[in-house]
Design an enzyme around this catalytic site. Structure first.
Site: not given
Length: 111
Positions: A22-24, A28
């Site tokens: 959910q936070d690519v 990251n």
């Protein structure tokens, strides 16, 4: 190339076990300076994908899941790497790298 392949494999592994990142984003994806391997981080808000959502067959006898948001976000990371541009830029008329790609595809001039 190695970084993108390792990142894609990591996301595929998570999706196989129905874990959605959910936070690519580029921030990251970390590089181990000893082995130069990619490490996916930033699991502040992962979620489990329920069986009824987006289930696809990956191998005979096995099922896996994919999440369109993670796939789209990984595509944006690839666009950043290919163009060496940030996702949002305040230099120039077009501020969104995604819009640049979408317009290029629509106009048939994505080189």
């Amino acid at each position: 190339m190695k970084t993108t392949t390792e990142t894609a494999r990591a996301l595929a592994y998570f999706h196989y076990w129905s874990v959605i990142h959910q936070d690519v984003k580029t921030q990251n994806i970390l590089i181990d300076l000893e082995t130069y391997t990619a490490k996916v981080s930033g699991f502040g808000a992962p979620r489990l994908l329920h069986e009824e959502e987006n289930e696809v067959s990956t191998l005979p006898g096995k099922s896996g899941s994919f999440d369109p948001y993670d796939v789209f976000s990984f595509g944006v990371v690839l666009a950043e790497l290919l163009t060496s541009q940030e996702v949002v830029s305040f230099d120039g008329p077009e501020r969104s790298l995604v819009n640049v790609f979408v317009c290029s595809v629509q106009e048939g001039c994505l080189d």
